[in-house]
Enzyme design. Structure first.
Site, short mmCIF file in Angstrom:
data_model
loop_
_atom_site.label_atom_id
_atom_site.label_comp_id
_atom_site.label_asym_id
_atom_site.label_seq_id
_atom_site.Cartn_x
_atom_site.Cartn_y
_atom_site.Cartn_z
CB SER A 148 -0.85 -0.03 1.27
OG SER A 148 -1.45 1.22 1.51
CB ALA A 149 0.30 4.61 -1.39
CB THR A 150 -0.44 3.15 4.04
OG1 THR A 150 -0.52 3.75 5.31
CG2 THR A 150 -0.14 1.69 4.23
CE1 TYR B 126 -3.87 -2.62 5.62
CE2 TYR B 126 -3.28 -0.34 5.13
CZ TYR B 126 -3.63 -1.61 4.70
OH TYR B 126 -3.74 -1.88 3.36
CE LYS C 69 -1.52 -4.57 3.48
NZ LYS C 69 -1.81 -5.87 2.87
N PRO D 47 -7.75 13.06 12.09
CG PRO D 47 -8.01 12.74 14.39
CD PRO D 47 -8.79 12.81 13.11
P1 NAD Z 1 -11.17 -6.68 1.27
O1 NAD Z 1 -11.37 -6.66 2.74
O2 NAD Z 1 -12.32 -6.39 0.40
O3 NAD Z 1 -10.56 -8.10 0.84
C1 NAD Z 1 -9.73 -8.87 1.68
C2 NAD Z 1 -10.22 -10.30 1.61
O4 NAD Z 1 -9.39 -11.12 2.43
C3 NAD Z 1 -11.65 -10.47 2.12
O5 NAD Z 1 -12.37 -11.29 1.21
C4 NAD Z 1 -11.49 -11.15 3.47
O6 NAD Z 1 -12.60 -11.96 3.77
C5 NAD Z 1 -10.22 -11.95 3.24
N1 NAD Z 1 -9.43 -12.24 4.45
C6 NAD Z 1 -9.03 -11.37 5.41
N2 NAD Z 1 -8.29 -12.01 6.33
C7 NAD Z 1 -8.22 -13.30 5.94
C8 NAD Z 1 -7.58 -14.45 6.45
N3 NAD Z 1 -6.87 -14.41 7.59
N4 NAD Z 1 -7.70 -15.63 5.78
C9 NAD Z 1 -8.42 -15.68 4.64
N5 NAD Z 1 -9.04 -14.63 4.10
C10 NAD Z 1 -8.94 -13.46 4.74
O7 NAD Z 1 -9.95 -5.70 0.96
P2 NAD Z 1 -9.40 -5.17 -0.44
O8 NAD Z 1 -9.72 -3.73 -0.53
O9 NAD Z 1 -9.80 -6.09 -1.53
O10 NAD Z 1 -7.84 -5.29 -0.17
C11 NAD Z 1 -7.09 -6.42 -0.58
C12 NAD Z 1 -5.65 -6.24 -0.14
O11 NAD Z 1 -5.13 -5.03 -0.69
C13 NAD Z 1 -5.49 -6.12 1.38
O12 NAD Z 1 -4.31 -6.81 1.75
C14 NAD Z 1 -5.32 -4.64 1.60
O13 NAD Z 1 -4.56 -4.36 2.74
C15 NAD Z 1 -4.59 -4.22 0.34
N6 NAD Z 1 -4.81 -2.80 -0.01
C16 NAD Z 1 -6.08 -2.31 -0.13
C17 NAD Z 1 -6.28 -0.98 -0.43
C18 NAD Z 1 -7.67 -0.41 -0.51
O14 NAD Z 1 -7.81 0.82 -0.35
N7 NAD Z 1 -8.70 -1.19 -0.77
C19 NAD Z 1 -5.18 -0.15 -0.65
C20 NAD Z 1 -3.89 -0.68 -0.53
C21 NAD Z 1 -3.72 -2.02 -0.21
C1 WQD Z 2 -9.43 9.89 0.91
C2 WQD Z 2 -9.61 11.39 1.11
C3 WQD Z 2 -9.92 12.02 3.42
C4 WQD Z 2 -13.79 10.01 3.90
C5 WQD Z 2 -6.89 4.85 3.09
C6 WQD Z 2 -5.83 4.13 3.87
C7 WQD Z 2 -4.73 3.67 2.96
C8 WQD Z 2 -5.27 2.87 1.77
C9 WQD Z 2 -6.38 3.58 1.09
C10 WQD Z 2 -5.13 0.53 2.26
C11 WQD Z 2 -8.85 11.94 2.31
C12 WQD Z 2 -11.15 12.32 2.60
C13 WQD Z 2 -12.60 10.50 3.38
C14 WQD Z 2 -14.81 10.93 4.26
C15 WQD Z 2 -13.39 12.73 3.55
N1 WQD Z 2 -5.79 1.60 2.17
N2 WQD Z 2 -12.41 11.84 3.20
N3 WQD Z 2 -14.56 12.26 4.07
O1 WQD Z 2 -7.11 7.93 3.85
O2 WQD Z 2 -6.19 8.19 1.48
O3 WQD Z 2 -6.30 5.98 2.48
O4 WQD Z 2 -7.38 3.99 2.06
O5 WQD Z 2 -3.95 0.35 2.16
O6 WQD Z 2 -3.85 2.92 3.73
O7 WQD Z 2 -5.31 5.01 4.85
O8 WQD Z 2 -8.41 7.08 1.83
O9 WQD Z 2 -10.75 7.12 1.10
O10 WQD Z 2 -10.24 7.27 3.58
O11 WQD Z 2 -9.71 9.22 2.13
O12 WQD Z 2 -13.21 13.95 3.40
O13 WQD Z 2 -15.88 10.55 4.76
O14 WQD Z 2 -11.00 11.65 1.39
O15 WQD Z 2 -9.68 13.02 4.37
O16 WQD Z 2 -8.41 13.24 1.98
P1 WQD Z 2 -6.97 7.40 2.48
P2 WQD Z 2 -9.86 7.60 2.19
#
Ligand code: NAD
Ligand code: WQD
Length: 343
Positions: free
Chosen positions: A124-126, A151, A155, A297
């Site tokens: 993740s970009a996080t 979280y 990662k 925050p």
């Molecule tokens: P999601 O929650 O929709 O999908 C995750 C899936 O994994 C779900 O189906 C859940 O049931 C399953 N799961 C969780 N823990 C498990 C375990 N211990 N064993 C088996 N299955 C398990 O999330 P997503 O948005 O599809 O994200 C997928 C991956 O990408 C995650 O690792 C997340 O951290 C990463 N990611 C997501 C985002 C985002 O914003 N959606 C951004 C960056 C990275």
């Molecule tokens: C986007 C923008 C908020 C909700 C998160 C995780 C990151 C990654 C992606 C997994 C920000 C603003 C949001 C709302 C708002 N996930 N906002 N009102 O924070 O960039 O990233 O999801 O890896 O790790 O931190 O995404 O969609 O929550 O927010 O104003 O009700 O929208 O402040 O500027 P974020 P987001």
């Protein structure tokens, strides 16, 4: 190629399964459905006309993994399974380290036993933390690891472990993909993001406001140093992201000697919260009432990717616009107001 997709029923996983099947690959999914519904995979199968081997199990369950790997030969693993709610990770750090870090270790051990050494990991970009403005757009070489939540630490920890594994056993083919902000849905409107309870992320919240399920959006701050004062992110269409995984597998397959790839998957475009709101209103034809509230925050003012490395190595680029992301989210939301729970 036969791909094991952990967390394949989830948001990004289900769209990626669809792309994998459409590009002719076979798919096995392991998912414990803690944040997803088996219905997503039913729909992927009906959209593609192809079947998926689905195993309901936890990636921390070594015996279940043994069973998966002792079935039809697996060539590569895409590891999505994990927990992703930043706020929850602050309240329950052990749960996040267990799921995301220990879960990955159990998977890696099972892969080693089964002699499978091709892995795509969802990072993740996080991991970039709170990037200094001079590091924008973010290259993969930007400073990482000063994380602000369990979280993010989970990662970054896995990224580091994968680098150590590759250093010790360079025959492994590993991709660490840093996703920016995935949004949107498949253009059929049949699969999409299905958050439970109040959405944490912007796009699902906006779409629930547009359909009337919530009265208004709270915009977290309008005094950031950005073009309109609201936070700026790099939103990427989930189908572009899914196609990026197919391209990554093809790249890894063409590097049999081993590889450690670290790539940003983003568009390179920064969009503000207000850009998203206005584009969504246009795409849906619905108003999105909002109010400005204090900053959330831990929020970062702005970050967006330099995606040139992925473009160069994978011959892949994100092609779908913010308008496409909003229109596809709306099509999914309008057709499935209760997500998968109510057909
Ligand atoms: P999601 O929650 O929709 O999908 C995750 C899936 O994994 C779900 O189906 C859940 O049931 C399953 N799961 C969780 N823990 C498990 C375990 N211990 N064993 C088996 N299955 C398990 O999330 P997503 O948005 O599809 O994200 C997928 C991956 O990408 C995650 O690792 C997340 O951290 C990463 N990611 C997501 C985002 C985002 O914003 N959606 C951004 C960056 C990275
Ligand atoms: C986007 C923008 C908020 C909700 C998160 C995780 C990151 C990654 C992606 C997994 C920000 C603003 C949001 C709302 C708002 N996930 N906002 N009102 O924070 O960039 O990233 O999801 O890896 O790790 O931190 O995404 O969609 O929550 O927010 O104003 O009700 O929208 O402040 O500027 P974020 P987001």
């Amino acid at each position: 190629m036969h791909v094991l997709v952990t967390g394949g029923a989830g948001y990004i996983g289900s769209h990626t399964c669809l792309s994998l099947l459409e590009s002719g690959m076979d798919v096995t999914v392991i998912d414990n459905f803690c944040n997803s519904s088996p219905e997503a995979l039913q729909r992927v199968q009906s959209l593609t006309g192809r079947s998926i081997r689905v195993i309901e199990a936890d990636v921390r369950d070594a015996e279940a993994l043994e069973t998966v790997f002792s079935g039809p030969r697996i060539d590569a693993v895409i590891h999505f399974a994990g927990l992703k709610a930043v706020g929850e990770s602050v309240a329950k750090p052990m749960l996040y380290y267990d799921n995301n870090v220990a879960g990955t270790f159990t998977l890696l051990q099972a892969m080693q036993r089964a002699n499978v050494s091709t892995l795509v990991f969802s990072s993740s970009a996080t991991v970039y933390g709170d990037p200094a403005p001079e590091h924008l757009p973010l290259k993969e070489t930007a400073p990482c690891g000063i994380t602000h939540s369990p979280y993010a630490t989970s990662k970054w920890t896995v990224e580091r472990c994968l680098a150590d594994l590759h250093a010790a056993q360079p025959e492994w083919r590993i991709a660490r993909l840093r996703y920016f902000n995935p949004v949107g849905a498949h253009s059929s409107g049949r699969i999409g993001e299905n958050p439970s309870g109040t959405p944490n992320n912007l796009m699902p919240f906006v779409s629930q406001v547009a359909c009337g399920a919530r009265p208004k959006l709270s915009i977290f701050g309008d005094d950031y140093p950005t073009h309109d004062g609201t936070g700026v992110r790099d939103y990427i269409h989930v189908m572009d992201l899914a196609e990026g995984h197919v391209a990554t597998l093809k790249y890894l397959a063409s590097h049999p000697q081993g590889e450690l790839l670290t790539l940003n998957l983003g568009t390179g475009q920064g969009c503000s919260v207000l850009d998203v709101v206005k584009t969504f209103e246009t795409a849906s034809g619905r108003p999105v009432p909002y109010e400005i509230v204090p900053r959330r925050p831990g929020d970062v003012p702005a970050y967006y990717a330099d995606p040139s490395q992925a473009q160069k190595l994978l011959h892949w680029r994100a092609t779908r616009s913010l308008r496409d992301m909003c229109a596809d989210t709306w099509r999914w939301q309008a057709a499935n107001p209760q997500g998968y729970d109510h057909r």
